[in-house]
Scaffold this motif. Structure first.
Motif, PDB file in Angstrom:
ATOM      1  N   LYS A  45      -6.935   6.894  -3.740  1.00 43.02           N
ATOM      2  CA  LYS A  45      -7.440   6.010  -2.683  1.00 43.02           C
ATOM      3  C   LYS A  45      -6.387   4.966  -2.346  1.00 43.02           C
ATOM      4  O   LYS A  45      -6.190   4.629  -1.187  1.00 43.02           O
ATOM      5  CB  LYS A  45      -8.722   5.308  -3.149  1.00 43.02           C
ATOM      6  CG  LYS A  45      -9.972   6.144  -3.020  1.00 43.02           C
ATOM      7  CD  LYS A  45     -11.202   5.254  -2.941  1.00 43.02           C
ATOM      8  CE  LYS A  45     -12.426   5.968  -3.435  1.00 43.02           C
ATOM      9  NZ  LYS A  45     -12.446   6.130  -4.919  1.00 43.02           N
TER      10      LYS A  45
ATOM     11  N   GLN B  36     -10.839  11.435  -0.672  1.00 39.61           N
ATOM     12  CA  GLN B  36     -10.803  10.003  -0.924  1.00 39.61           C
ATOM     13  C   GLN B  36     -10.771   9.224   0.383  1.00 39.61           C
ATOM     14  O   GLN B  36     -11.460   8.222   0.544  1.00 39.61           O
ATOM     15  CB  GLN B  36      -9.568   9.636  -1.757  1.00 39.61           C
ATOM     16  CG  GLN B  36      -9.504  10.316  -3.103  1.00 39.61           C
ATOM     17  CD  GLN B  36     -10.601   9.865  -4.015  1.00 39.61           C
ATOM     18  OE1 GLN B  36     -10.970   8.702  -4.015  1.00 39.61           O
ATOM     19  NE2 GLN B  36     -11.186  10.774  -4.770  1.00 39.61           N
TER      20      GLN B  36
ATOM     21  N   LEU C  27     -13.430   6.443   1.844  1.00 42.84           N
ATOM     22  CA  LEU C  27     -13.061   5.143   2.409  1.00 42.84           C
ATOM     23  C   LEU C  27     -13.644   4.971   3.807  1.00 42.84           C
ATOM     24  O   LEU C  27     -14.228   3.941   4.132  1.00 42.84           O
ATOM     25  CB  LEU C  27     -11.537   5.007   2.492  1.00 42.84           C
ATOM     26  CG  LEU C  27     -10.787   4.542   1.260  1.00 42.84           C
ATOM     27  CD1 LEU C  27      -9.320   4.404   1.560  1.00 42.84           C
ATOM     28  CD2 LEU C  27     -11.349   3.212   0.804  1.00 42.84           C
TER      29      LEU C  27
ATOM     30  N   CYS D 259      -0.466   4.094   2.644  1.00 41.09           N
ATOM     31  CA  CYS D 259       0.085   4.795   3.810  1.00 41.09           C
ATOM     32  C   CYS D 259      -0.386   4.112   5.092  1.00 41.09           C
ATOM     33  O   CYS D 259       0.415   3.869   6.010  1.00 41.09           O
ATOM     34  CB  CYS D 259      -0.358   6.258   3.823  1.00 41.09           C
ATOM     35  SG  CYS D 259       0.519   7.281   2.643  1.00 41.09           S
TER      36      CYS D 259
ATOM     37  N   ILE E 116      -3.095   5.209  -2.645  1.00 45.60           N
ATOM     38  CA  ILE E 116      -1.979   5.807  -1.896  1.00 45.60           C
ATOM     39  C   ILE E 116      -2.368   5.973  -0.429  1.00 45.60           C
ATOM     40  O   ILE E 116      -1.619   5.593   0.480  1.00 45.60           O
ATOM     41  CB  ILE E 116      -1.556   7.158  -2.521  1.00 45.60           C
ATOM     42  CG1 ILE E 116      -0.895   6.909  -3.872  1.00 45.60           C
ATOM     43  CG2 ILE E 116      -0.619   7.911  -1.593  1.00 45.60           C
ATOM     44  CD1 ILE E 116      -0.505   8.171  -4.596  1.00 45.60           C
ATOM     45  N   VAL E 117      -3.562   6.521  -0.187  1.00 41.02           N
ATOM     46  CA  VAL E 117      -4.058   6.654   1.186  1.00 41.02           C
ATOM     47  C   VAL E 117      -4.025   5.300   1.878  1.00 41.02           C
ATOM     48  O   VAL E 117      -3.548   5.153   3.007  1.00 41.02           O
ATOM     49  CB  VAL E 117      -5.500   7.223   1.200  1.00 41.02           C
ATOM     50  CG1 VAL E 117      -6.110   7.099   2.597  1.00 41.02           C
ATOM     51  CG2 VAL E 117      -5.510   8.664   0.752  1.00 41.02           C
ATOM     52  N   PHE E 118      -4.506   4.288   1.149  1.00 42.59           N
ATOM     53  CA  PHE E 118      -4.564   2.931   1.682  1.00 42.59           C
ATOM     54  C   PHE E 118      -3.170   2.395   1.991  1.00 42.59           C
ATOM     55  O   PHE E 118      -2.924   1.836   3.060  1.00 42.59           O
ATOM     56  CB  PHE E 118      -5.279   2.052   0.652  1.00 42.59           C
ATOM     57  CG  PHE E 118      -5.244   0.603   0.954  1.00 42.59           C
ATOM     58  CD1 PHE E 118      -6.031   0.074   1.951  1.00 42.59           C
ATOM     59  CD2 PHE E 118      -4.416  -0.239   0.235  1.00 42.59           C
ATOM     60  CE1 PHE E 118      -5.999  -1.274   2.239  1.00 42.59           C
ATOM     61  CE2 PHE E 118      -4.378  -1.578   0.517  1.00 42.59           C
ATOM     62  CZ  PHE E 118      -5.167  -2.095   1.513  1.00 42.59           C
TER      63      PHE E 118
ATOM     64  N   PHE F 174      -0.585  14.703   4.756  1.00 40.50           N
ATOM     65  CA  PHE F 174      -1.737  15.117   3.958  1.00 40.50           C
ATOM     66  C   PHE F 174      -1.907  16.629   3.977  1.00 40.50           C
ATOM     67  O   PHE F 174      -2.374  17.214   3.023  1.00 40.50           O
ATOM     68  CB  PHE F 174      -3.004  14.427   4.462  1.00 40.50           C
ATOM     69  CG  PHE F 174      -2.974  12.961   4.217  1.00 40.50           C
ATOM     70  CD1 PHE F 174      -2.857  12.483   2.920  1.00 40.50           C
ATOM     71  CD2 PHE F 174      -3.022  12.059   5.254  1.00 40.50           C
ATOM     72  CE1 PHE F 174      -2.805  11.121   2.674  1.00 40.50           C
ATOM     73  CE2 PHE F 174      -2.965  10.696   5.002  1.00 40.50           C
ATOM     74  CZ  PHE F 174      -2.855  10.235   3.718  1.00 40.50           C
TER      75      PHE F 174
END
Lengths: 278, 278, 278, 278
Positions: A156, B142, B146, A162, A158-160, B131
């Motif tokens: 989560k 994930q 979010l 990015c 890492i996604v954030f 991704f």
């Protein structure tokens, strides 16, 4: 320590040395570690004080001498560790082995490269040994919970990150276009630096938007950053709660020996056996 | 790719091209995507570096050439995508289709409008394709959690933003009245900008209250902002927890209708009934 | 609206007027509210723009005229509301009644006291009517959850604020003693302002510690503020979670009609009746 | 109070005095405490106002007199407390006993050491007595929940602070090396101060990185600080939730041993068994 080595046979000597140098269960081992920790703290303080100009001018000689003293001490300790351990190479390549080595290198390096001794503050990492001295098993448990929570929320995060990075690049370029060189935004990387300073709510104020449009965009970014700040906090909170919960119940199922049951579980979720009173 | 097209019939060629350009399951497709991502990163770096004056003066020619190279490359890639997809219009109007187009337009635009190439940083959005390359299904899961959390708290966040906006307008006008032009608060919009900077705890310090009354009002606003900051964090935390929980499992126990079972649960933790297949 | 009044008897006229002016269920009522909201937004924008010096110089006359136009409009609307409501005094002393009145007063006041028109931004509060227009029952539900959460944590927040205030007073006096007048800390209230700016992590930078001791104390305060910031967030998160949970289940017990059961409740907690499927 | 003492025998007098001075259950006791709280607030305000130069110049005499008045009053009150309590030494060494003493000392100290009266703001701590006056049992309960939560997360917070401190030392030294004296980072302690200011997102802006490398490192630190800020918040949230839950109810159902019942629950929500008296 010399007395110990005389009283015991070589292999026993190595074992004893290991117990003193690496463990903190015996009085001698504990004393060794406490002395070591004080030495580390003092050596970090020495390096920090040496960097202050007025102090360096008055006590430069003494501080430099102390620094060399600590370095010789730590070098001796490093050799002791290499000797006392069964597989020296494995220690030397472990996390603490590497830290112990780079904690003594900068002083020697400063002979060739003046100023390198500031790197000695890396010694502060050696203070992490304190957890062993204090025998804080529960501390380690807590650290483990923290790490578990952070590891579980890794994806989560890492996604954030990015998303944050994309926003930073785009906002940096936008402010470079809108404000321009005369207002301090003299390049896109400078604009990105400003965007990071703003989004993280640090707000140094060394570069600030001057135009109305720039201030409007900045306001939007700040309000967005405000909301975005909530995301990592939420992630960590949720994962910490989950990690704590998992950690709390350590009872094994009498039927299949599985653990990790919720606190309110009455039956094992794997085999259906009643868990019994706790 | 030329060899592929010769070996296969037109329809098969189109299918292959689609697999290479749009998917990342075959080695060729993965290679294509990795090369593409590197090209995107490099092109964003090129744009950012070109904006730095000293670098532009020395390497301006080369950076400009690289920029055109990347643009031609991405234009070619865009055409390839249009060709390989069955419904080109649908791709062209999709999110990534639009991003792909506006990622190449600024360079052509810069022929007419110097400086427009800074808009090229929009290319950073193309990195979201990463991704697919990394096949991070769990990452997408994930990201979905979010987004679910943010969407679920949308209404609360709007209510919250309305409150924040009202506070900003009123505080901006109040500080304009109290501090006045001589202390930097030269208009209500300026005061609103200051209120946003303060409430979000960014605090640039480019405009600060100078009078005692102004500093008192600012203190109240800061303490309020401090508490208000807690609201979005709380909202997101709660929704994230709910989203994670929902994600974990939504199956009700056939025996006692309890839910909230872990994903790996085979038996109900409340009554011990087998949960059955999911 | 005139046509409506002619077609209906006085009491019906009053009822109709009430429906148009106070409700948003009929097309006429909705239109009235939407026009009103736009007028409010425009009037707030007018006041904000008038405060910008260059705009005031060029369009001062027009903005002033628009302001008077809006004020006359809102005065007429206020009278309409007084007429259409059954108990005018009750409306006039209600929250929205008071807001409606003070939203028109500053313009008349500005005849006596130049500059008072900046207070007109209080009109922004009238925008809260938007919730009725949009018929956002769920929005109101969300706002209610937020308020419930804040009200439930009221006591914790007061205890917390007392602690923060004590810290601010003591740190303000300490920094006044340590830094003194020459570094900007020229009185205890000034030091308290600095302590608020620092603890809330706003950090304007208009007053900063210059001495080593002052910077050390400031560092401690910052790290403490860092941890303290976590407290209101934690409080609100927990209360929000509780409020959401309570809100989620709206099923009444078939036995005693009580509600407020937890989501995982199988039996009524008040009378023990089975709650049945949901 | 004199009238009370005349009407009652010595031991009763002492008991009555105790009730007035230490308790707030009788009207006289409540009055005493309310007057005391007002006096404390006024005396703190006096000290704060005396530090403002223009006010001191005009009202210096009066403020100084008021200060001595309050000090004499509090000294008399301190003696009364010593007299009325059964074990004076125990009171004198208790938290409030020490606070009461150091709240009067600085005025006497200022005879020897001019300026010491600023320390009088420590009197603000005496305001904590307010909880007794307001008889806010539930407030105390809330404070207790907060303290329980903080105590329970003590170990996690220490682990966390160790990590923060190591980061601060290393980043401070790094920035000292990278930016150097000419950009304001004139020593490692100064760099550490900057690292604290940055990591806590305070961001005064009195010292900021000027070089590209410095700004890049600062950006990393800010984003890291952003994520790290989430950790204490998460810890406190989780512990607060746990503390609230524990506070709510700890009774197990006699039928199915489930717990986590609401405070107003009469029957178990899982199996419908009566929970019995608590």
């Amino acid at each position: 320590m010399a007395t110990h080595s005389e009283q015991s046979p070589p292999s026993g000597f190595r074992h004893r040395l290991h117990e003193i140098v690496f463990e903190a269960d015996t009085p001698a081992g504990k004393l060794f570690d406490v002395v070591l920790l004080c030495a580390i703290l003092l050596s970090v303080a020495t390096v920090a004080l040496e960097s202050v100009a007025p102090i360096r001018e008055r006590f430069g000689e003494e501080l430099r001498a102390a620094e060399w003293g600590f370095t010789v001490l730590f070098t001796f300790e490093y050799l002791l560790r290499l000797v006392s351990v069964l597989k020296p190479w494995r220690y030397a390549t472990s996390f603490f082995g590497v830290v112990d080595l780079i904690a003594i290198l900068p002083t020697y390096l400063s002979l060739l490269l003046p100023g390198a001794q500031s790197l000695l503050v890396i010694r502060v990492l050696r203070l992490l040994r304190i957890f062993r001295v204090l025998k804080l098993a529960s501390f380690l448990g807590q650290a483990e919970i923290l790490l578990t929570a952070l590891r579980a929320s890794r994806q989560k995060i890492i996604v954030f990150l990015c998303g944050v990075m994309s926003t930073v690049v785009i906002m940096g370029a936008l402010m470079y276009l809108v404000e321009g060189e005369k207002n301090g935004f003299d390049s896109i990387p400078r604009g990105m630096y400003w965007a990071v300073v703003t989004m993280t709510t640090v707000g140094f104020g060394d570069i600030t938007p001057k135009t109305v449009v720039g201030q409007f965009i900045a306001s939007l970014l700040m309000v967005a950053g405000y909301g975005i700040l909530a995301v990592p906090t939420g992630i960590v909170s949720v994962e910490l709660a989950a990690a704590s919960r998992r950690h709390v119940d350590t009872q094994a199922c009498p039927g299949c020996a599985a653990y990790g049951h919720d606190q309110d579980a009455v039956y094992c979720k794997h085999c259906g056996t009643a868990l019994g009173p706790r």
